[in-house]
Design a protein around this motif. Structure first.
Motif, mmCIF file in Angstrom:
data_model
loop_
_atom_site.group_PDB
_atom_site.id
_atom_site.type_symbol
_atom_site.label_atom_id
_atom_site.label_comp_id
_atom_site.label_asym_id
_atom_site.label_seq_id
_atom_site.Cartn_x
_atom_site.Cartn_y
_atom_site.Cartn_z
ATOM 1 N N CYS A 102 41.281 30.749 50.485
ATOM 2 C CA CYS A 102 42.354 29.798 50.168
ATOM 3 C C CYS A 102 41.832 28.369 50.093
ATOM 4 C CB CYS A 102 43.484 29.904 51.185
ATOM 5 S SG CYS A 102 44.411 31.433 51.030
ATOM 6 N N LYS A 103 40.959 28.009 51.020
ATOM 7 C CA LYS A 103 40.398 26.653 51.033
ATOM 8 C C LYS A 103 39.576 26.402 49.764
ATOM 9 C CE LYS A 103 37.583 23.486 53.744
ATOM 10 N NZ LYS A 103 36.795 23.277 54.936
ATOM 11 N N ALA A 104 38.778 27.388 49.381
ATOM 12 C CA ALA A 104 37.961 27.237 48.174
ATOM 13 C C ALA A 104 38.834 27.086 46.933
ATOM 14 C CB ALA A 104 37.025 28.440 48.022
ATOM 15 N N LEU A 105 39.862 27.905 46.824
ATOM 16 C CA LEU A 105 40.754 27.816 45.665
ATOM 17 C C LEU A 105 41.533 26.512 45.661
ATOM 18 C CD1 LEU A 105 42.162 31.451 45.429
ATOM 19 C CD2 LEU A 105 40.604 30.331 43.832
ATOM 20 N N ALA A 106 42.068 26.125 46.823
ATOM 21 C CA ALA A 106 42.838 24.884 46.913
ATOM 22 C C ALA A 106 41.964 23.680 46.582
ATOM 23 C CB ALA A 106 43.451 24.742 48.305
ATOM 24 N N GLY A 107 40.690 23.745 46.959
ATOM 25 C CA GLY A 107 39.765 22.658 46.657
ATOM 26 C C GLY A 107 39.515 22.476 45.174
ATOM 27 N N LEU A 108 39.750 23.527 44.404
ATOM 28 C CA LEU A 108 39.569 23.439 42.954
ATOM 29 C C LEU A 108 40.748 22.747 42.274
ATOM 30 C CD1 LEU A 108 38.080 26.979 42.252
ATOM 31 C CD2 LEU A 108 36.872 24.780 42.260
ATOM 32 N N GLY A 109 41.853 22.597 43.011
ATOM 33 C CA GLY A 109 43.019 21.898 42.463
ATOM 34 C C GLY A 109 44.093 22.825 41.942
ATOM 35 N N TYR A 110 45.146 22.206 41.465
ATOM 36 C CA TYR A 110 46.312 22.926 40.988
ATOM 37 C C TYR A 110 45.943 23.889 39.858
ATOM 38 C CZ TYR A 110 50.921 23.890 39.100
ATOM 39 O OH TYR A 110 52.039 24.521 38.651
ATOM 40 N N GLY A 111 46.452 25.090 39.935
ATOM 41 C CA GLY A 111 46.225 26.092 38.894
ATOM 42 C C GLY A 111 45.066 27.031 39.170
ATOM 43 N N ALA A 112 44.263 26.742 40.189
ATOM 44 C CA ALA A 112 43.158 27.639 40.522
ATOM 45 C C ALA A 112 43.726 28.925 41.113
ATOM 46 C CB ALA A 112 42.223 26.978 41.520
ATOM 47 N N HIS A 113 43.154 30.044 40.735
ATOM 48 C CA HIS A 113 43.642 31.339 41.215
ATOM 49 C C HIS A 113 42.551 32.393 41.077
ATOM 50 C CE1 HIS A 113 44.411 31.425 36.868
ATOM 51 N NE2 HIS A 113 44.168 32.720 36.966
ATOM 52 N N ILE A 114 42.801 33.511 41.753
ATOM 53 C CA ILE A 114 41.959 34.686 41.592
ATOM 54 C C ILE A 114 42.676 35.604 40.623
ATOM 55 C CG2 ILE A 114 41.094 36.776 42.723
ATOM 56 C CD1 ILE A 114 40.794 35.145 45.281
ATOM 57 N N SER A 115 41.973 36.053 39.622
ATOM 58 C CA SER A 115 42.568 36.940 38.628
ATOM 59 C C SER A 115 42.070 38.356 38.873
ATOM 60 C CB SER A 115 42.169 36.486 37.228
ATOM 61 O OG SER A 115 42.746 37.310 36.262
ATOM 62 N N LYS A 116 43.002 39.287 38.901
ATOM 63 C CA LYS A 116 42.649 40.691 39.127
ATOM 64 C C LYS A 116 43.408 41.535 38.119
ATOM 65 C CE LYS A 116 41.733 44.161 42.382
ATOM 66 N NZ LYS A 116 40.728 44.945 41.703
ATOM 67 N N LYS A 117 42.746 42.066 37.140
ATOM 68 C CA LYS A 117 43.307 42.968 36.144
ATOM 69 C C LYS A 117 44.832 43.014 36.111
ATOM 70 C CE LYS A 117 39.372 46.036 36.224
ATOM 71 N NZ LYS A 117 38.892 47.374 36.495
ATOM 72 N N GLY A 118 45.418 42.122 35.392
ATOM 73 C CA GLY A 118 46.861 42.185 35.191
ATOM 74 C C GLY A 118 47.663 41.208 36.023
ATOM 75 N N PHE A 119 47.053 40.504 36.976
ATOM 76 C CA PHE A 119 47.810 39.507 37.725
ATOM 77 C C PHE A 119 46.881 38.472 38.332
ATOM 78 C CE2 PHE A 119 47.107 43.146 40.459
ATOM 79 C CZ PHE A 119 46.702 42.608 41.669
ATOM 80 N N ALA A 122 47.402 32.803 43.362
ATOM 81 C CA ALA A 122 47.135 31.408 43.711
ATOM 82 C C ALA A 122 46.995 31.321 45.230
ATOM 83 C CB ALA A 122 48.288 30.535 43.215
ATOM 84 N N PRO A 123 46.447 30.220 45.746
ATOM 85 C CA PRO A 123 46.289 30.085 47.194
ATOM 86 C C PRO A 123 47.586 30.304 47.970
ATOM 87 C CG PRO A 123 45.133 28.318 46.074
ATOM 88 C CD PRO A 123 45.894 29.068 45.029
ATOM 89 N N LEU A 124 48.691 29.795 47.464
ATOM 90 C CA LEU A 124 49.969 29.976 48.152
ATOM 91 C C LEU A 124 50.367 31.450 48.209
ATOM 92 C CD1 LEU A 124 52.313 28.591 49.577
ATOM 93 C CD2 LEU A 124 53.428 28.349 47.365
ATOM 94 N N ASP A 125 50.106 32.203 47.136
ATOM 95 C CA ASP A 125 50.400 33.645 47.121
ATOM 96 C C ASP A 125 49.587 34.376 48.184
ATOM 97 O OD1 ASP A 125 52.012 33.295 44.814
ATOM 98 O OD2 ASP A 125 50.255 33.496 43.523
ATOM 99 N N ILE A 126 48.304 34.041 48.259
ATOM 100 C CA ILE A 126 47.410 34.690 49.225
ATOM 101 C C ILE A 126 47.851 34.356 50.647
ATOM 102 C CG2 ILE A 126 45.043 34.783 50.102
ATOM 103 C CD1 ILE A 126 44.163 34.152 47.162
ATOM 104 N N THR A 127 48.114 33.082 50.892
ATOM 105 C CA THR A 127 48.530 32.631 52.224
ATOM 106 C C THR A 127 49.823 33.317 52.656
ATOM 107 O OG1 THR A 127 47.495 30.494 51.872
ATOM 108 C CG2 THR A 127 49.155 30.605 53.590
ATOM 109 N N GLU A 128 50.813 33.317 51.775
ATOM 110 C CA GLU A 128 52.106 33.929 52.100
ATOM 111 C C GLU A 128 51.966 35.422 52.382
ATOM 112 O OE1 GLU A 128 55.872 34.856 49.411
ATOM 113 O OE2 GLU A 128 55.637 32.711 49.789
ATOM 114 N N ALA A 129 51.246 36.112 51.536
ATOM 115 C CA ALA A 129 51.071 37.558 51.720
ATOM 116 C C ALA A 129 50.275 37.856 52.987
ATOM 117 C CB ALA A 129 50.383 38.163 50.499
ATOM 118 N N TRP A 130 49.196 37.106 53.209
ATOM 119 C CA TRP A 130 48.383 37.345 54.398
ATOM 120 C C TRP A 130 49.193 37.091 55.664
ATOM 121 C CZ3 TRP A 130 46.577 35.403 58.911
ATOM 122 C CH2 TRP A 130 45.524 36.109 59.512
ATOM 123 N N ASN A 131 49.952 36.002 55.702
ATOM 124 C CA ASN A 131 50.786 35.693 56.866
ATOM 125 C C ASN A 131 51.810 36.794 57.119
ATOM 126 O OD1 ASN A 131 49.443 33.296 57.396
ATOM 127 N ND2 ASN A 131 50.938 32.036 56.318
#
Length: 145
Positions: A102-119, A122-131
């Motif tokens: 999350c820190k690495a993605l957030a450091g890249l700025g708005y719109g940074a995300h991990i893409s995985k075949k079909g979806f 974003a950092p907020l998605d990862i944080t929310e799901a992990w929590n």
């Protein structure tokens, strides 16, 4: 509608990779998700309820099988299949690894995300799901760089 027909609609909507990824992670859960949505559809559930019905969690019967209803059904199926993959990925992820990602993605700025075949996640998605998946651990916070 059948499970195979809904599966084909998801493939048409989001691509085969969404279905394949979910099936690779948990074939039984993937089938259960699709079967439950098919049962709701066949029972006449409205997949595009009014705002108050949605907010109050009321199940409403649909008036017709409009393209909008089919679109909402496909969208819900895609979201639920993606959730299977995300839950599996994040369940075994340690807090330290999740925080680093999350820190690495957030450091890249708005719109940074991990893409995985079909979806994309974003950092907020990862944080929310992990929590949500790790309620007994201190929650992750995002610090935007």
């Amino acid at each position: 509608m059948t499970v195979d027909e809904l599966r084909a609609l998801v493939i048409e909507c989001a691509g085969e990779s969404v279905v394949r990824e979910a099936e690779a992670v948990d074939q039984v859960q993937t089938h259960t998700v699709l079967a439950n949505l098919v049962a709701d559809w066949n029972a006449g559930k409205d997949f595009d309820p009014g705002v108050y019905d949605f907010l109050l969690g009321r199940i409403v019967l649909r008036d017709d099988d409009s393209p909008r209803q089919f679109g909402m059904l496909k969208q819900q199926a895609v979201s639920e299949l993606q959730a299977i993959v995300i839950r599996t990925w994040l369940t075994d992820m340690s807090r330290g690894v999740a925080a680093t990602v999350c820190k690495a993605l957030a450091g890249l700025g708005y719109g940074a995300h991990i893409s995985k075949k079909g979806f994309a996640l974003a950092p907020l998605d990862i944080t929310e799901a992990w929590n949500n998946l790790h309620p007994d651990e201190p929650p992750l916070d995002i610090v935007w760089g």
